[in-house]
Design a protein around this motif. Structure first.
Motif, mmCIF file in Angstrom:
data_model
loop_
_atom_site.group_PDB
_atom_site.id
_atom_site.type_symbol
_atom_site.label_atom_id
_atom_site.label_comp_id
_atom_site.label_asym_id
_atom_site.label_seq_id
_atom_site.Cartn_x
_atom_site.Cartn_y
_atom_site.Cartn_z
ATOM 1 N N ILE A 50 78.140 61.411 38.568
ATOM 2 C CA ILE A 50 78.299 60.183 39.919
ATOM 3 C C ILE A 50 78.308 58.953 39.694
ATOM 4 N N GLU A 51 79.099 58.199 40.362
ATOM 5 C CA GLU A 51 79.523 56.651 40.131
ATOM 6 C C GLU A 51 78.616 56.126 40.804
ATOM 7 N N ALA A 52 77.245 55.727 40.868
ATOM 8 C CA ALA A 52 76.508 54.255 41.646
ATOM 9 C C ALA A 52 76.143 52.837 41.022
ATOM 10 N N THR A 53 76.690 51.690 41.435
ATOM 11 C CA THR A 53 75.936 50.941 41.398
ATOM 12 C C THR A 53 74.435 49.970 42.037
ATOM 13 N N GLY A 54 74.089 49.132 41.342
ATOM 14 C CA GLY A 54 72.662 48.827 42.008
ATOM 15 C C GLY A 54 72.472 47.545 40.531
ATOM 16 N N LEU A 55 71.069 47.335 41.334
ATOM 17 C CA LEU A 55 70.504 45.638 40.286
ATOM 18 C C LEU A 55 69.613 45.612 39.248
ATOM 19 N N LEU A 56 69.161 45.038 38.828
ATOM 20 C CA LEU A 56 68.358 45.502 37.282
ATOM 21 C C LEU A 56 66.718 45.277 37.336
ATOM 22 N N TYR A 57 65.400 45.620 37.280
ATOM 23 C CA TYR A 57 64.687 45.515 37.212
ATOM 24 C C TYR A 57 64.042 45.696 36.464
ATOM 25 N N THR A 58 62.645 45.576 36.811
ATOM 26 C CA THR A 58 61.835 45.996 35.239
ATOM 27 C C THR A 58 60.615 47.242 36.144
ATOM 28 N N GLU A 59 60.438 48.252 35.041
ATOM 29 C CA GLU A 59 60.265 49.455 35.930
ATOM 30 C C GLU A 59 58.581 49.280 36.534
ATOM 31 N N ASN A 60 57.816 48.351 36.039
ATOM 32 C CA ASN A 60 56.685 47.549 36.754
ATOM 33 C C ASN A 60 56.800 46.688 37.640
ATOM 34 N N ALA A 199 69.592 51.892 41.490
ATOM 35 C CA ALA A 199 70.807 52.104 42.607
ATOM 36 C C ALA A 199 71.263 52.845 43.676
ATOM 37 N N GLY A 200 71.806 52.895 44.693
ATOM 38 C CA GLY A 200 71.528 53.616 45.460
ATOM 39 C C GLY A 200 72.560 54.573 46.091
ATOM 40 N N VAL A 201 72.687 56.289 46.551
ATOM 41 C CA VAL A 201 73.294 57.097 46.516
ATOM 42 C C VAL A 201 73.363 57.547 47.820
ATOM 43 N N SER A 202 74.469 58.650 47.869
ATOM 44 C CA SER A 202 74.538 59.110 48.913
ATOM 45 C C SER A 202 73.880 60.991 49.191
ATOM 46 N N ASP A 203 73.065 60.980 50.181
ATOM 47 C CA ASP A 203 72.473 62.165 50.093
ATOM 48 C C ASP A 203 72.493 63.414 49.005
ATOM 49 N N ALA A 204 74.041 63.208 49.326
ATOM 50 C CA ALA A 204 74.584 64.777 48.402
ATOM 51 C C ALA A 204 75.021 64.766 47.175
ATOM 52 N N GLN A 205 74.349 62.904 47.117
ATOM 53 C CA GLN A 205 74.824 62.412 45.700
ATOM 54 C C GLN A 205 73.398 62.980 44.578
ATOM 55 N N TRP A 206 72.441 62.058 45.857
ATOM 56 C CA TRP A 206 71.081 62.440 45.624
ATOM 57 C C TRP A 206 70.179 64.024 45.495
ATOM 58 N N ALA A 207 70.712 65.509 46.269
ATOM 59 C CA ALA A 207 70.797 66.562 45.816
ATOM 60 C C ALA A 207 71.554 67.049 43.905
ATOM 61 N N SER A 208 72.783 65.718 43.512
ATOM 62 C CA SER A 208 73.326 66.635 42.368
ATOM 63 C C SER A 208 72.512 65.905 41.318
ATOM 64 N N ILE A 209 71.637 65.343 41.576
ATOM 65 C CA ILE A 209 70.922 63.900 40.251
ATOM 66 C C ILE A 209 69.519 65.049 40.202
ATOM 67 N N ALA A 266 76.708 52.050 37.279
ATOM 68 C CA ALA A 266 76.182 53.841 36.272
ATOM 69 C C ALA A 266 77.838 55.192 36.774
ATOM 70 N N THR A 267 77.615 55.454 35.301
ATOM 71 C CA THR A 267 78.026 56.650 35.906
ATOM 72 C C THR A 267 76.913 57.729 34.751
ATOM 73 N N ILE A 268 76.910 58.462 36.107
ATOM 74 C CA ILE A 268 75.500 59.762 34.904
ATOM 75 C C ILE A 268 75.853 61.004 35.071
ATOM 76 N N MET A 269 76.082 61.348 33.734
ATOM 77 C CA MET A 269 76.559 62.941 33.487
ATOM 78 C C MET A 269 75.582 64.061 33.902
#
Length: 348
Positions: A50-60, A199-209, A266-269
């Motif tokens: 799954i290909e996704a794009t987004g912005l970088l932040y810190t975890e906290n 990163a933002g993903v669709s509901d179908a992609q969300w279900a696969s991750i 991001a490329t998510i395996m």
């Protein structure tokens, strides 16, 4: 002399026509069977990346606010500023808060006098024990109220809980801040905080991750470099703005120093394998967007030109999502001279 030149010209013209016929011999004559190479149409296992794009932040991430409401006096930082732990970031006007403290202090003084008077009267057997106890309770309540307003007075300013970057400045001087309403959003970059790509993903992609899925992330700020990553969180609610779901991909920079807000890919395996039709690029004709055409055959004698829908693209092949369900064999080479219902001869 003229006769010699004429004969020479005729001979050259005849030789040219002969060469043209030799060159054109590769072009099949009308009705001639066209040699092609075919392959069975079948589904194969295909990794569902799954290909996704987004912005970088810190975890906290901390949403900083005042404990009590009031008029904002000053906001000392702006978006993108680096702050240190313990640094004062914003303050409220102190007039109203100081007035509340003074009022409660006067209540405490009055309660102390009431208690002392009740105590003296009780010693002289004029006041009852209940009256003395009530006065003592009134004094305790007043003192607790004073402790509360002094505590609130300490939180009339916002102090950075850790070192980090200001991501959002939501209020400015002169605005009225309510209790608990965020004024600043801070990303921590110290301690155990990690960098994450939201990163933002669709509901179908969300279900696969799944949490723990491996990923690869690249940034324009680091050309030619790819960083290992993994999925650490999946949002349980869609974004109201666009209906997408947010996933957190923790990125391992291994010494590189990124900045908050960098754009990443991001490329998510996912680890999941789906069944799909995958064909060579050479078999696909007239591709336009997600549409194209291929030649197929059932009897290995005649071909049929059919439309197909294109899915994902790979370095040497392409996924076909629909159109091949009722086909037996696919023409993978030799389709340049084919038409619908052309006669073919299969090359081994």
């Amino acid at each position: 002399m003229k006769n010699i030149l004429l004969v020479t010209s005729v001979l050259l013209l005849a030789a040219g026509c002969k060469n043209q016929q030799k060159k054109g011999s590769a072009i099949p004559s009308p009705g001639e069977a066209i040699p092609v190479t075919i392959a069975p149409v079948q589904q194969g296992g295909l990794a569902q990346n799954i290909e996704a794009t987004g912005l970088l932040y810190t975890e906290n991430e901390a949403k900083l606010s005042f404990k009590m409401g009031g008029v904002v006096e000053s906001v000392y930082v702006g978006e993108g500023d680096f702050v240190k732990a313990g640094q004062v970031l914003a303050t409220l006007k102190n007039n109203e808060i100081a007035s509340q403290v003074s009022q409660v202090q006067l209540n405490v003084q009055k309660a102390e006098r009431d208690y002392q008077r009740a105590y003296n009267l009780y010693i002289d057997s004029v006041a009852t024990l209940e009256q003395l106890q009530n006065a003592k309770t009134g004094l305790d309540i007043a003192r607790e109220g004073l402790a509360a307003v002094r505590f609130n007075q300490q939180y009339a300013k916002i102090v950075a809980p850790a070192s980090g970057f200001v991501v959002k400045k939501l209020m400015s001087a002169g605005e009225i801040a309510g209790p608990g309403i965020p004024v600043l959003i801070l990303n921590h970059v110290s301690g155990n905080s990690h960098w994450v790509l939201k990163a933002g993903v669709s509901d179908a992609q969300w279900a696969s991750i799944s949490i723990g899925d491996k990923a690869q992330v690249s940034f324009d700020a680091f050309p030619g470099k790819t960083f290992a990553a993994s999925v650490t969180n999946r949002s349980l609610a869609a974004e109201q703005a666009d209906g997408s779901f947010t996933i957190d991909v923790r990125v391992y920079f291994n010494g590189e120093k990124p900045a908050t807000g960098m754009f990443g890919k991001a490329t998510i395996m996912t680890g999941k394998v789906g069944q799909a039709y995958v064909i060579p690029y050479a078999a696909l004709l007239e591709a336009d967007g997600d549409k194209g055409f291929v030649f197929v055959t059932k009897d290995k004698k005649k071909v049929q030109r059919i439309p197909v829908k294109i899915g994902k693209l790979y370095p040497d092949r392409v996924e076909i999502t629909s159109g091949l369900e009722q086909s037996y064999y696919l023409v993978v080479a030799g389709s340049a001279y084919l038409n619908d219902n052309s006669t073919i001869v299969v090359q081994q």
